[in-house]
Design a protein around this motif. Sequence first.
Motif, short mmCIF file in Angstrom:
data_model
loop_
_atom_site.label_atom_id
_atom_site.label_comp_id
_atom_site.label_asym_id
_atom_site.label_seq_id
_atom_site.Cartn_x
_atom_site.Cartn_y
_atom_site.Cartn_z
N ARG A 952 0.86 -1.18 0.00
CA ARG A 952 0.00 0.00 0.00
C ARG A 952 0.90 1.23 0.00
N PRO A 953 0.40 2.31 -0.59
CA PRO A 953 1.24 3.52 -0.59
C PRO A 953 1.43 4.04 0.82
N LEU A 954 2.57 4.61 1.07
CA LEU A 954 2.82 5.20 2.38
C LEU A 954 2.89 6.72 2.16
N VAL A 955 1.87 7.40 2.66
CA VAL A 955 1.79 8.84 2.40
C VAL A 955 2.52 9.59 3.50
N ILE A 956 3.68 10.12 3.18
CA ILE A 956 4.45 10.89 4.18
C ILE A 956 5.05 12.11 3.51
N THR A 957 5.54 13.03 4.31
CA THR A 957 6.18 14.23 3.77
C THR A 957 7.66 13.97 3.59
N THR A 958 8.32 14.91 2.90
CA THR A 958 9.75 14.75 2.65
C THR A 958 10.53 14.71 3.96
N GLU A 959 10.11 15.52 4.94
CA GLU A 959 10.82 15.53 6.23
C GLU A 959 10.70 14.17 6.91
N GLU A 960 9.46 13.71 6.95
CA GLU A 960 9.25 12.41 7.59
C GLU A 960 10.07 11.34 6.90
N TYR A 961 10.10 11.44 5.59
CA TYR A 961 10.86 10.49 4.81
C TYR A 961 12.33 10.51 5.25
N GLY A 962 12.87 11.72 5.37
CA GLY A 962 14.27 11.86 5.76
C GLY A 962 14.54 11.22 7.11
N LYS A 963 13.64 11.44 8.06
CA LYS A 963 13.84 10.87 9.40
C LYS A 963 13.77 9.35 9.34
N LEU A 964 12.77 8.89 8.65
CA LEU A 964 12.56 7.44 8.57
C LEU A 964 13.74 6.77 7.88
N TRP A 965 14.24 7.43 6.85
CA TRP A 965 15.35 6.86 6.07
C TRP A 965 16.54 6.55 6.99
N LEU A 966 16.83 7.49 7.89
CA LEU A 966 17.99 7.31 8.74
C LEU A 966 17.78 6.18 9.74
N SER A 967 16.53 5.92 10.05
CA SER A 967 16.29 4.93 11.10
C SER A 967 16.24 3.51 10.54
N LEU A 968 16.27 3.36 9.24
CA LEU A 968 16.10 2.02 8.67
C LEU A 968 17.45 1.35 8.42
N SER A 969 17.44 0.07 8.55
CA SER A 969 18.74 -0.62 8.55
C SER A 969 19.02 -1.41 7.28
N HIS A 970 18.01 -1.99 6.69
CA HIS A 970 18.32 -2.92 5.60
C HIS A 970 18.34 -2.23 4.25
N ASP A 971 19.45 -2.42 3.60
CA ASP A 971 19.76 -1.69 2.38
C ASP A 971 19.76 -2.59 1.17
N VAL A 972 19.24 -2.13 0.07
CA VAL A 972 19.49 -2.82 -1.20
C VAL A 972 19.70 -1.73 -2.24
N LYS A 973 20.72 -1.92 -3.08
CA LYS A 973 20.92 -0.95 -4.16
C LYS A 973 20.94 -1.72 -5.47
N GLN A 974 20.26 -1.17 -6.43
CA GLN A 974 20.26 -1.85 -7.72
C GLN A 974 19.88 -0.86 -8.81
N ASN A 975 20.27 -1.18 -10.03
CA ASN A 975 19.90 -0.33 -11.16
C ASN A 975 18.66 -0.88 -11.84
N LEU A 976 17.80 0.01 -12.22
CA LEU A 976 16.60 -0.38 -12.94
C LEU A 976 16.64 0.25 -14.33
N LYS A 977 15.80 -0.30 -15.17
CA LYS A 977 15.67 0.26 -16.51
C LYS A 977 14.98 1.61 -16.39
N LEU A 978 15.46 2.57 -17.15
CA LEU A 978 14.81 3.88 -17.17
C LEU A 978 13.95 3.94 -18.43
N LEU A 979 12.71 4.35 -18.26
CA LEU A 979 11.83 4.42 -19.43
C LEU A 979 12.12 5.71 -20.18
#
Lengths: 1059, 146
Positions: A952-979
């Motif tokens: 489900r979509p998570l409706v948050i503001t950019t600030e909240e996003y920033g805070k949440l981002w720092l608190s999360l631990s599990h990382d995945v990085k990957q490249n996707l196709k750009l349309l």
Amino acid sequence: MMEEEKLMKQELSAMKEQVSSPNTSMKQMREVMVRAMYCEMLGYDASFTYIHAIKLAQQGSVLEKRVGYLAVSLFLSEGHELLLLLVNTVLKDLQSTNLIEACMALTVVAQVFPKDMIPAVLPLVEDKLSHPKEIIRRKAVLALYKFYLIAPNQVQHIHAKFRKALCDKDPGVMTSSLHIYLQLIRESPEGYKDLTGSFVAIMKQVVGGKLPMDFYYHNVPAPWLQIQLLRILSLLGREDQSTSELMYEVLDESLRRAEMNHNITYAILYECVKAIYTIHPKAELLEKAARCIGNFVLSPKINLKYLGLKALTYVVQHDAKLALQHQMTIIECLDHSDFTIKRETLELLFRITNAQNVTVIVEKMLDFLRGCKDEHTIIHLTMNDVFSIGGDSLQQDVPNNFLRLLAEGSECKEEDDELRLIAVDSYLTVLKGDASHLPQHFLQVMSWVLGEYSHLQECVDQREVIRLLTKLLDERSVSSETRVWILSALTKIPEGQTDLIQELAESLSSSQDTVLRQQAQELRHLSRDSQLQECVLPRGAPWDSMEVDSSLSFLDGFVSEALAAGAAPYKPPHQRQEELSEERALNLEPYSFSLPVSLSSCSITDRQSPTLLSVSSGVSGNSTELSQKEGSSTLILEGVKRVWGKDGYLPQKETAATAPPVDEPGIAVNPSGQQEAAERIEPQPEPSTRNQDKQQLASSLFVGLGTQSSISLLGKSEAPPPRFRKKPRPHESSSSSSSGTSERSSDSSSRSPHSKTDSFLYGSLLEEEPVTCTSTTTNGLSQNKHAEGERRANTSQILGSDMVIVRPNTIQDRHPPSVSSDLTALLPSEIKDLPHSDVISLTSDPSLSLASCRMFRDEALLLVIFICNCTETVIKDVAVQLTCEELETASLRGNVVDCLEGKSTSVCHYALLMDEPHTNVSFTGTVSYQTQPGHTNTLPFSGTLSTTDFIRPLVITTEEYGKLWLSLSHDVKQNLKLLTDAGGDPLKTTLNALKDALQLHVVDIIGSEGIVACRLLSGAPCLLHCRVNGSALAVWLRSPHPSFPDCIMYHCQRALAEL
Amino acid sequence: MMHFLLLFSRQGKLRLQKWFLPLPERERKKIVKDMTTMVLARKPRTCNFMHWKDLKIVYKRYASLYFCCGLENQDNELLALEILHRYVELLDKYFGNVCELDIIFNFEKAYFILDEFLMGGEIQETSKQSIAKSVEASDMLQEVRH
């Protein structure tokens, strides 16, 4: 490693000192013994402590004795001479009034006593059968069982006492005695028919829940006992109608009682099905058992699938048509990434081998053989069987491939030789019997192997081999082609048996067959001149160093001489044929005429014959032959075509020829990993092609099992079995091979998030194991009440929550059969307005048809099941049962309907919650109903859900996003196709596409970066940070849940690939 | 009938071995080696069963420990899985939240429990209570003496 060794050496020498010191107390000795056991377990020799272990058992108090006995049972395996020193101690303890001492003595007796020491303790053990304590009686019975296994004659006189144990008031003692009875009955079922009634009575009591709670295992009454009884009953009822009749009722009962909720009930069901198919058949039971097998085979749990295949393998011997119902599953399993599953599938295929499908099946087996070397014995024996059953209908290249496999072998010489030895041994055994009925191809394979490898087997007399082969030569039924094979084998058997060979060559030199005569001549020359033999047929020469002069240049001189002398120039066969047909003016030959493989003696006497056969026949100018031989990957398709042609399905032949693309060989040929990767990255342009491939494979595998099936498969557009159609493609890919991406989340296959517990060594062992199946839904009353409560709670939430409009996701879109959406009108009013997917058909039978629809509620996924009564009459007691391993399911409403009017539809719905992310989850379920009173039908169904259903979509503001981002631990990085091709901002386009497909919330887009957020229902969030990086989209995902980012990544890739 | 039961760690270290049939030392070592390599090489999402020579191998991982047993052909794989599971439950009951270290440091206890549970490769007692009772009875006896 070195460190450990040093430590152990120190430890051992310290121990040595301690045991030899007279001051060491018993207590200290006990500790030494524990350490000695540990050393031995790690592989270090502590044999100097053995004698002390015996001493400890002899002299120690109960406490030391226990360790002493344990050490003895670990150190001294049966037959160790020190055991003799233990006899007196054991005798003393057996007579001890101390219960624990007697128990220990019985345990050690059952563990280590060898045959010759049994008589010493037997009378005392026997006495224990009437001991007042049941634990002693149990141990005594089991000890006697062990004695029976080692030395059946020694316990013969106590059979009467076994009967007493069978009637023991303690069910445990009775259960123990069944082990003995199973053995006895296996050996001679006739002697125990009179006990059938008793066994049935016991079974009835067990199934009826008459045992004390102590005997329940996870709420199932004495499963071990039940299974033991089922085995005994099946042995007793085998080929015996009157005995079988006694047990029909209880078998039916136990089939019905075993509710599907736990592994252990599946274990019982499996044995029950086997029993039903072993005893004298009863149609009604067989039908139920067959349906039960369906539950196994269709189960998403791999262990159950495996057992389902095993059960099928067992039952197809009685009724080959049963395999037809599950052909698509079988095809999927054939390509399974799990070796064990594959092997079992081949075993199953082998059982349904017939003249029409043998080629395809053998190809599959050879493919399998190539993939693995370690299991060769069994496969080899299977090949023997296949050859002897279907030999003559095989194409030439099948045995050739098999021989090539034998000859080229793997990297490991030892293993290869082992395999070859097995082949030699088994073929000699075959030839010693009556070989006249064997197919020619098999005889050829055998003679080649014997010629090539019989010298490996030292204990076999070469003269014996020659004698056997010569005998074969004299058989009337042996074709002249085979004779050539046999003779060339004889040529290769080493020198030293000149007399026999000479004799043989002599007798053949007057043969009518010119090829034989020539070979006999060669044989004679070679056997006279061992040097020449060595040069012509070097033993053990490597395969690839062999050079073949295929242009026959060494004959050039001879040819030019002959030409000069006026001989006609050589014309290749096809040229001759053309000339011939020109003369005739009418071409009467079939188009794909291929010459019968006429083997020139030159190619066959060569050591390399199997490999060269194809070369030489190719050189002879027959181009069709040559193209057939190249690349084994095309062989299967070839087989398919052939079968079809032979069966006369000529109209289909055309589609068959175009549909299976050679560059995309059927599922079975590809290594599954690759295929999976290809499928994930690239949108499948024509999904139907692959499906068709599978169906083709199915039709070629299952041909000849029943006419009905092949028709339905070929004319698939008309009336395909609903089961095959309803399977969405993503499901197919997820089950046919475990995908690379799912590997990350795949530890959850055992529903165990290892990453959590693995890091701490102290993690509880049990933590990971779902002891009771909390996620299953029962349709009991209590559950209904609970569901009612939940429903009320839910409705209020629905009213309060602001809904997001959700599009039916992509998986949905690809469901081919979309049922008319009229059904949605039937949705209960409280959920009617939720966003939902299309209605798809789940399954149907003549009475009911099921359809489902997914509704996306904020905190759960609602699975709505429509049950339509297709008949005019009332259907009663409709009950839906839904199971999903990975999800929490709760029935909200309507899963039990007392009465469903004709032509009406009932709606039930379930709330599904996903706590652990899975890329795809499957659910299974059954609907049971009664068309006539007392006659319950069940209709199984299954389906797949994607994680995207639970995002489900998570409706948050950019600030909240920033805070949440720092608190999360599990990382995945990957490249996707750009349309990029759609025009407009590629970042925006791509993010919007993802948003629509996965129900994400795009929080903000700043320049070339975008932030996106979503959550798993109302649980774990996942944040995506996307940045345009050249032509790709670099995505960085973070979540508190380790496998959630992987899951999202997977679906993002899919979504973009599908656009 | 079960032929053997092995417990080994993820690193392939043997933690417990029980042989229900007499086998020469060499053969045992070979089995242990084969089992650890085969089981540890299994990929996720595969079933818990394998074939090895004429035996069926049933294994299951509990945290860092693998439980692995060898069965005869007619034995039921699912049932064997439950045997392994019941054994883990028994260990758990005895040690209270059992972990690999419990078994390393008290492996003789693990053997005692096993001896009350299985005998001669067959189930002797399935009730958790009864097994706990008889193991405790022997333990208690020791306490009294000392």
